[in-house]
Design a protein around this motif. Structure first.
Motif, PDB file in Angstrom:
ATOM      1  N   GLY A  51     104.803  19.900  24.293  1.00 36.69           N
ATOM      2  CA  GLY A  51     104.774  18.464  24.120  1.00 36.69           C
ATOM      3  C   GLY A  51     103.448  17.859  24.545  1.00 36.69           C
ATOM      4  N   PHE A  52     102.574  18.695  25.092  1.00 32.77           N
ATOM      5  CA  PHE A  52     101.240  18.276  25.516  1.00 32.77           C
ATOM      6  C   PHE A  52     100.213  19.221  24.899  1.00 32.77           C
ATOM      7  CE2 PHE A  52     104.186  16.653  28.566  1.00 32.77           C
ATOM      8  CZ  PHE A  52     103.672  15.438  28.996  1.00 32.77           C
ATOM      9  N   PRO A  53     100.084  19.204  23.575  1.00 36.70           N
ATOM     10  CA  PRO A  53      99.181  20.149  22.904  1.00 36.70           C
ATOM     11  C   PRO A  53      97.726  20.021  23.347  1.00 36.70           C
ATOM     12  CG  PRO A  53      99.910  18.417  21.395  1.00 36.70           C
ATOM     13  CD  PRO A  53     100.746  18.304  22.620  1.00 36.70           C
ATOM     14  N   ASP A  54      97.351  18.864  23.885  1.00 35.87           N
ATOM     15  CA  ASP A  54      95.988  18.692  24.377  1.00 35.87           C
ATOM     16  C   ASP A  54      95.733  19.461  25.663  1.00 35.87           C
ATOM     17  OD1 ASP A  54      97.981  16.906  25.224  1.00 35.87           O
ATOM     18  OD2 ASP A  54      96.514  15.546  26.111  1.00 35.87           O
ATOM     19  N   LEU A  55      96.801  19.963  26.299  1.00 36.05           N
ATOM     20  CA  LEU A  55      96.644  20.741  27.533  1.00 36.05           C
ATOM     21  C   LEU A  55      96.815  22.235  27.322  1.00 36.05           C
ATOM     22  CD1 LEU A  55      98.716  18.527  30.036  1.00 36.05           C
ATOM     23  CD2 LEU A  55      96.250  18.468  29.623  1.00 36.05           C
ATOM     24  N   VAL A  56      97.359  22.629  26.176  1.00 34.32           N
ATOM     25  CA  VAL A  56      97.695  24.037  25.952  1.00 34.32           C
ATOM     26  C   VAL A  56      96.476  24.942  26.101  1.00 34.32           C
ATOM     27  CG1 VAL A  56      98.496  25.710  24.245  1.00 34.32           C
ATOM     28  CG2 VAL A  56      99.682  23.526  24.495  1.00 34.32           C
ATOM     29  N   GLU A  57      95.365  24.588  25.473  1.00 33.49           N
ATOM     30  CA  GLU A  57      94.174  25.445  25.529  1.00 33.49           C
ATOM     31  C   GLU A  57      93.677  25.620  26.959  1.00 33.49           C
ATOM     32  OE1 GLU A  57      89.754  25.823  23.424  1.00 33.49           O
ATOM     33  OE2 GLU A  57      91.152  24.235  22.818  1.00 33.49           O
ATOM     34  N   GLY A  58      93.913  24.632  27.804  1.00 31.04           N
ATOM     35  CA  GLY A  58      93.472  24.735  29.191  1.00 31.04           C
ATOM     36  C   GLY A  58      94.252  25.732  30.014  1.00 31.04           C
ATOM     37  N   THR A  59      95.361  26.268  29.485  1.00 31.64           N
ATOM     38  CA  THR A  59      96.172  27.244  30.220  1.00 31.64           C
ATOM     39  C   THR A  59      95.939  28.679  29.756  1.00 31.64           C
ATOM     40  OG1 THR A  59      98.057  27.116  28.678  1.00 31.64           O
ATOM     41  CG2 THR A  59      97.971  25.483  30.449  1.00 31.64           C
ATOM     42  N   LEU A  60      95.120  28.866  28.725  1.00 30.36           N
ATOM     43  CA  LEU A  60      94.982  30.198  28.120  1.00 30.36           C
ATOM     44  C   LEU A  60      94.408  31.231  29.078  1.00 30.36           C
ATOM     45  CD1 LEU A  60      93.768  29.237  24.523  1.00 30.36           C
ATOM     46  CD2 LEU A  60      96.097  29.696  25.341  1.00 30.36           C
ATOM     47  N   ALA A 105      90.635  22.218  36.280  1.00 25.93           N
ATOM     48  CA  ALA A 105      89.251  22.341  35.814  1.00 25.93           C
ATOM     49  C   ALA A 105      89.109  21.816  34.385  1.00 25.93           C
ATOM     50  CB  ALA A 105      88.810  23.803  35.889  1.00 25.93           C
ATOM     51  N   TRP A 106      90.145  22.006  33.594  1.00 23.07           N
ATOM     52  CA  TRP A 106      90.132  21.542  32.205  1.00 23.07           C
ATOM     53  C   TRP A 106      90.003  20.014  32.146  1.00 23.07           C
ATOM     54  CZ3 TRP A 106      89.730  23.979  27.640  1.00 23.07           C
ATOM     55  CH2 TRP A 106      90.119  23.325  26.471  1.00 23.07           C
ATOM     56  N   VAL A 107      90.758  19.352  33.002  1.00 25.98           N
ATOM     57  CA  VAL A 107      90.703  17.891  33.045  1.00 25.98           C
ATOM     58  C   VAL A 107      89.393  17.421  33.683  1.00 25.98           C
ATOM     59  CG1 VAL A 107      91.745  15.855  34.126  1.00 25.98           C
ATOM     60  CG2 VAL A 107      93.203  17.573  33.043  1.00 25.98           C
ATOM     61  N   ALA A 108      88.957  18.109  34.743  1.00 31.20           N
ATOM     62  CA  ALA A 108      87.707  17.734  35.414  1.00 31.20           C
ATOM     63  C   ALA A 108      86.511  17.835  34.470  1.00 31.20           C
ATOM     64  CB  ALA A 108      87.487  18.618  36.638  1.00 31.20           C
ATOM     65  N   ALA A 109      86.593  18.748  33.509  1.00 28.94           N
ATOM     66  CA  ALA A 109      85.510  18.918  32.541  1.00 28.94           C
ATOM     67  C   ALA A 109      85.585  17.877  31.424  1.00 28.94           C
ATOM     68  CB  ALA A 109      85.549  20.326  31.959  1.00 28.94           C
ATOM     69  N   GLY A 110      86.544  16.974  31.500  1.00 30.33           N
ATOM     70  CA  GLY A 110      86.662  15.914  30.504  1.00 30.33           C
ATOM     71  C   GLY A 110      87.285  16.354  29.206  1.00 30.33           C
ATOM     72  N   LYS A 111      88.003  17.473  29.196  1.00 28.77           N
ATOM     73  CA  LYS A 111      88.607  17.981  27.966  1.00 28.77           C
ATOM     74  C   LYS A 111      90.021  17.466  27.742  1.00 28.77           C
ATOM     75  CE  LYS A 111      85.820  22.208  28.003  1.00 28.77           C
ATOM     76  NZ  LYS A 111      85.827  23.681  27.997  1.00 28.77           N
ATOM     77  N   ALA A 112      90.541  16.731  28.695  1.00 29.11           N
ATOM     78  CA  ALA A 112      91.867  16.117  28.548  1.00 29.11           C
ATOM     79  C   ALA A 112      91.946  14.928  29.489  1.00 29.11           C
ATOM     80  CB  ALA A 112      92.983  17.115  28.843  1.00 29.11           C
ATOM     81  N   ASP A 113      92.795  13.991  29.141  1.00 31.58           N
ATOM     82  CA  ASP A 113      92.979  12.793  29.948  1.00 31.58           C
ATOM     83  C   ASP A 113      93.752  13.149  31.219  1.00 31.58           C
ATOM     84  OD1 ASP A 113      93.900  10.292  30.997  1.00 31.58           O
ATOM     85  OD2 ASP A 113      93.616   9.395  29.021  1.00 31.58           O
ATOM     86  N   PRO A 114      93.231  12.791  32.391  1.00 26.01           N
ATOM     87  CA  PRO A 114      93.952  13.114  33.637  1.00 26.01           C
ATOM     88  C   PRO A 114      95.345  12.501  33.687  1.00 26.01           C
ATOM     89  CG  PRO A 114      92.134  11.570  34.042  1.00 26.01           C
ATOM     90  CD  PRO A 114      91.968  12.101  32.658  1.00 26.01           C
ATOM     91  N   ARG A 115      95.557  11.385  32.981  1.00 28.55           N
ATOM     92  CA  ARG A 115      96.888  10.779  32.957  1.00 28.55           C
ATOM     93  C   ARG A 115      97.879  11.670  32.225  1.00 28.55           C
ATOM     94  NH1 ARG A 115      95.410   5.241  30.142  1.00 28.55           N
ATOM     95  NH2 ARG A 115      94.259   6.779  28.891  1.00 28.55           N
TER      96      ARG A 115
END
Length: 345
Positions: free
Chosen positions: A287-296, A315-325
């Motif tokens: 349900g959060f496809p924008d976060l999936v790649e960050g778990t690979l 780290a994925w969010v800190a790098a600006g690749k997904a919204d922290p919210r």
């Protein structure tokens, strides 16, 4: 003189056949003359059904579930086969003898008062839906992304396409909400009190769409605009429940349009919560496809909660690749799953 003892041979032994080897004396009817119909309402053991190819003004067939179905549940959206009195005349009662295989099942975990010793009950909301229309106001009340996130998870888990419907667009702009979901490429429509609904109708045509939304977001107003006959249609349905107020019952309404392109909307005013305890942690992530790649490349057995030190999602969010919210919402849902309160905040 003592009586002689009788000797027995195999001709004297009578073996009674076992229960499982007895020939069946009753064959179930095939119901080859059954009428196909769509369940549009469910109320205390009575099911309102209509033929999908019948005119919009066609009367509702009241039916009950046949004993041969066993414990199979019947829900709004089910395609069924009817026998008996299918005339839809007052007092007529048909029987549902078959339920077609469902193409999709939208589920939710029930509220706190629907619990058993094994846990909270899982309830089927509707069957065979193609689309989940998530209705959210842009103001008065303000949009609740937590509610939208829950609905998206439920839609993806059921294999149903989501459509975000943002109402009251005359009071506020959609930029903040759309920015929150920018990475999802989430389809959306904007609705104002006097706006043209051509785009909305186009997205609903020929489909079965489920509409969910909080009280006050304008969902009922939208339903009445889409189906001008909605109030009369709901009134016909309430006759099945013998006067029961249908504002707390799901009901399917046929959309106006050309035959074969009409579509249906299923209004769900009784759903005031959307628990996700039945959804696995893996499905929840979908349900959060924008976060999936960050778990690979995450560490084995990482549950992606705040207690998992070194979770790559941080780290994925800190790098600006997904919204922290988005990460905050995902973790909030993860934490709530075990004792899911179904909150739509």
């Amino acid at each position: 003189m003592p009586a002689r003892k009788r000797e027995y041979d195999e001709d004297d032994v009578r073996i009674r056949p076992g229960r499982s080897s007895r020939p069946r004396t009753r064959t179930r009817p095939k119901h080859s003359d059954a009428v196909d119909a769509l369940v549009i309402t469910v109320d205390r053991g009575r099911y309102g059904c209509v033929r999908e190819d019948a005119p919009a003004e066609d009367d509702i067939i009241t039916a009950m579930r046949a004993r041969e179905l066993g414990r199979k549940s019947v829900v709004v959206g089910d395609r069924v086969a009817l026998v008996g009195d299918t005339s839809a005349a007052p007092g007529a009662l048909a029987r549902i003898v078959r339920i077609a295989e469902r193409t999709s099942v939208l589920r939710r975990t029930a509220d706190d008062d629907d619990t058993t010793p094994e846990g909270r009950l899982e309830r089927v909301v509707v069957a065979n839906a193609d689309q989940l229309v998530i209705v959210s106001a842009l103001a008065d009340p303000p949009p609740r992304t937590g509610f939208i996130d829950r609905c998206l998870v439920a839609a993806y888990d059921a294999g149903i396409e989501p459509l975000l419907c943002l109402t009251k667009a005359d009071l506020a702009g959609p930029e903040q909400v759309l920015d929150y979901y920018a990475e999802l490429d989430l389809p959306h429509v904007l609705v104002k009190p006097d706006s043209d609904l051509t785009d909305v109708r186009r997205r609903l045509a020929g489909r079965i769409s489920v509409m969910v939304g909080h009280s006050g977001v304008g969902k009922s107003t939208l339903v009445n605009r889409l189906v001008p006959d909605a109030l009369r249609a709901v009134g016909r349905v309430s006759a099945i429940g013998k006067g029961r107020h249908t504002s707390t019952s799901a009901v399917a309404l046929r959309l106006p349009g050309r035959k074969g392109k009409q579509g249906w909307i299923i209004d769900t005013p009784g759903i005031r919560s959307f628990g996700l305890a039945h959804v696995s942690a893996e499905s929840l992530l979908h349900g959060f496809p924008d976060l999936v790649e960050g778990t690979l490349e995450d560490q084995p057995n990482c549950e992606h909660t705040t207690n998992d030190t070194g979770c790559t999602l941080d780290a994925w969010v800190a790098a600006g690749k997904a919204d922290p919210r988005r990460l905050e919402s995902y973790r909030r849902l993860l934490t709530s799953r075990a004792g899911d309160d179904g909150s739509m905040a």
